[in-house]
Design an enzyme around this catalytic site. Structure first.
Site, PDB file in Angstrom:
ATOM      1  N   HIS A   1     -11.756 -11.249  -7.826  1.00  0.00           N
ATOM      2  CA  HIS A   1     -11.241 -12.379  -8.593  1.00  0.00           C
ATOM      3  C   HIS A   1     -12.387 -13.353  -8.838  1.00  0.00           C
ATOM      4  O   HIS A   1     -13.122 -13.697  -7.910  1.00  0.00           O
ATOM      5  CB  HIS A   1     -10.143 -13.117  -7.806  1.00  0.00           C
TER       6      HIS A   1
ATOM      7  N   ASN B   1      -9.723  -9.295  -2.085  1.00  0.00           N
ATOM      8  CA  ASN B   1      -8.662  -9.127  -1.097  1.00  0.00           C
ATOM      9  C   ASN B   1      -8.636  -7.662  -0.656  1.00  0.00           C
ATOM     10  O   ASN B   1      -8.569  -6.772  -1.509  1.00  0.00           O
ATOM     11  CB  ASN B   1      -7.312  -9.507  -1.696  1.00  0.00           C
TER      12      ASN B   1
ATOM     13  N   GLY C   1      -4.123  -9.555   1.366  1.00  0.00           N
ATOM     14  CA  GLY C   1      -3.463  -9.951   0.122  1.00  0.00           C
ATOM     15  C   GLY C   1      -3.644  -8.977  -1.025  1.00  0.00           C
ATOM     16  O   GLY C   1      -3.316  -9.300  -2.171  1.00  0.00           O
ATOM     17  N   GLN C   2      -4.152  -7.773  -0.739  1.00  0.00           N
ATOM     18  CA  GLN C   2      -4.359  -6.809  -1.829  1.00  0.00           C
ATOM     19  C   GLN C   2      -3.026  -6.210  -2.261  1.00  0.00           C
ATOM     20  O   GLN C   2      -2.237  -5.765  -1.418  1.00  0.00           O
ATOM     21  CB  GLN C   2      -5.302  -5.687  -1.368  1.00  0.00           C
TER      22      GLN C   2
ATOM     23  N   HIS D   1     -11.246  -4.754  -6.866  1.00  0.00           N
ATOM     24  CA  HIS D   1     -11.477  -5.785  -7.877  1.00  0.00           C
ATOM     25  C   HIS D   1     -11.879  -7.074  -7.195  1.00  0.00           C
ATOM     26  O   HIS D   1     -11.560  -7.303  -6.023  1.00  0.00           O
ATOM     27  CB  HIS D   1     -10.214  -6.014  -8.728  1.00  0.00           C
TER      28      HIS D   1
ATOM     29  N   ASP E   1      -6.668 -12.346 -15.527  1.00  0.00           N
ATOM     30  CA  ASP E   1      -5.562 -12.067 -14.620  1.00  0.00           C
ATOM     31  C   ASP E   1      -4.250 -12.453 -15.308  1.00  0.00           C
ATOM     32  O   ASP E   1      -4.156 -13.476 -15.982  1.00  0.00           O
ATOM     33  CB  ASP E   1      -5.736 -12.869 -13.325  1.00  0.00           C
ATOM     34  N   ILE E   2      -3.230 -11.620 -15.146  1.00  0.00           N
ATOM     35  CA  ILE E   2      -1.951 -11.856 -15.831  1.00  0.00           C
ATOM     36  C   ILE E   2      -1.208 -13.065 -15.256  1.00  0.00           C
ATOM     37  O   ILE E   2      -0.343 -13.641 -15.926  1.00  0.00           O
ATOM     38  CB  ILE E   2      -1.081 -10.576 -15.747  1.00  0.00           C
TER      39      ILE E   2
HETATM   40  P1  5GP Z   1      -4.857  -8.571  -5.488  1.00  0.00           P
HETATM   41  O1  5GP Z   1      -3.743  -9.352  -4.859  1.00  0.00           O
HETATM   42  O2  5GP Z   1      -4.651  -7.068  -5.397  1.00  0.00           O
HETATM   43  O3  5GP Z   1      -6.215  -9.001  -5.011  1.00  0.00           O
HETATM   44  O4  5GP Z   1      -4.849  -8.983  -7.003  1.00  0.00           O
HETATM   45  C1  5GP Z   1      -4.185  -8.288  -8.002  1.00  0.00           C
HETATM   46  C2  5GP Z   1      -4.184  -9.170  -9.215  1.00  0.00           C
HETATM   47  O5  5GP Z   1      -3.808  -8.387 -10.326  1.00  0.00           O
HETATM   48  C3  5GP Z   1      -3.183 -10.339  -9.138  1.00  0.00           C
HETATM   49  O6  5GP Z   1      -3.887 -11.567  -9.243  1.00  0.00           O
HETATM   50  C4  5GP Z   1      -2.257 -10.093 -10.313  1.00  0.00           C
HETATM   51  O7  5GP Z   1      -1.852 -11.266 -10.968  1.00  0.00           O
HETATM   52  C5  5GP Z   1      -3.066  -9.185 -11.205  1.00  0.00           C
HETATM   53  N1  5GP Z   1      -2.277  -8.282 -12.023  1.00  0.00           N
HETATM   54  C6  5GP Z   1      -1.196  -7.555 -11.624  1.00  0.00           C
HETATM   55  N2  5GP Z   1      -0.721  -6.824 -12.633  1.00  0.00           N
HETATM   56  C7  5GP Z   1      -1.514  -7.090 -13.710  1.00  0.00           C
HETATM   57  C8  5GP Z   1      -1.512  -6.619 -15.066  1.00  0.00           C
HETATM   58  O8  5GP Z   1      -0.700  -5.807 -15.501  1.00  0.00           O
HETATM   59  N3  5GP Z   1      -2.487  -7.121 -15.873  1.00  0.00           N
HETATM   60  C9  5GP Z   1      -3.413  -8.016 -15.437  1.00  0.00           C
HETATM   61  N4  5GP Z   1      -4.309  -8.448 -16.322  1.00  0.00           N
HETATM   62  N5  5GP Z   1      -3.447  -8.476 -14.172  1.00  0.00           N
HETATM   63  C10 5GP Z   1      -2.504  -8.009 -13.323  1.00  0.00           C
END
Ligand code: 5GP
Ligand code: ZN
Length: 115
Positions: free
Chosen positions: A103, A88, A94-95, A101, A31-32
């Site tokens: 985590h 999420n 929180g998506q 995906h 995760d970034i």
């Molecule tokens: P969500 O909130 O949709 O469950 O999680 C999305 C996740 O994607 C977040 O934890 C966010 O840090 C990660 N993310 C967003 N943009 C990028 C990216 O460009 N590269 C990577 N590796 N992770 C990302």
């Protein structure tokens, strides 16, 4: 592949990511913006928008995701201390990236309830 999808672009190699595991069904990358010492995203290669878009034919895929979560946690030595797998779904869940995906978080004590 969805042409406007960030994770499809990572899977296609168009956007760089640190890949930790890959097979025919999924990829695992860092995760970034890590929220724990270990924070990976387990992402099916098939573009599925949310958990609500899973079909019965995806059941094997979801089981495989959990198998790989355990494998990565074991391989990187944070399985026995404990870890968390989080999905999420939709805005209140929180998506923010609209490609399914999971985590995989580990390496610290997790609090409950989650924020
Ligand atoms: P969500 O909130 O949709 O469950 O999680 C999305 C996740 O994607 C977040 O934890 C966010 O840090 C990660 N993310 C967003 N943009 C990028 C990216 O460009 N590269 C990577 N590796 N992770 C990302
Ligand atoms: Zn996608």
């Amino acid at each position: 592949m969805a042409s406007d999808c960030l994770f499809c672009k990572i899977i296609a190699g168009e956007i760089p990511a640190t890949i930790r595991y890959e097979d025919s069904q999924l990829v695992v990358f860092d995760d970034i913006d890590p929220q724990a010492p270990h924070h990976f995203l387990i992402v099916p290669k098939k573009h599925i928008r949310t958990t609500l878009d899973l079909a019965p034919s995806d059941n094997e895929l979801v089981g495989h995701i959990y198998q790989i979560a355990g494998k990565v946690a074991r391989d990187l030595n944070f399985a026995e201390t404990g870890f968390r797998v989080v999905n999420n779904c939709n805005d209140a869940g929180g998506q923010v990236v609209w490609h399914l995906h999971f985590h995989l978080l580990g390496g610290r004590d997790m609090s409950w309830p989650p924020g």
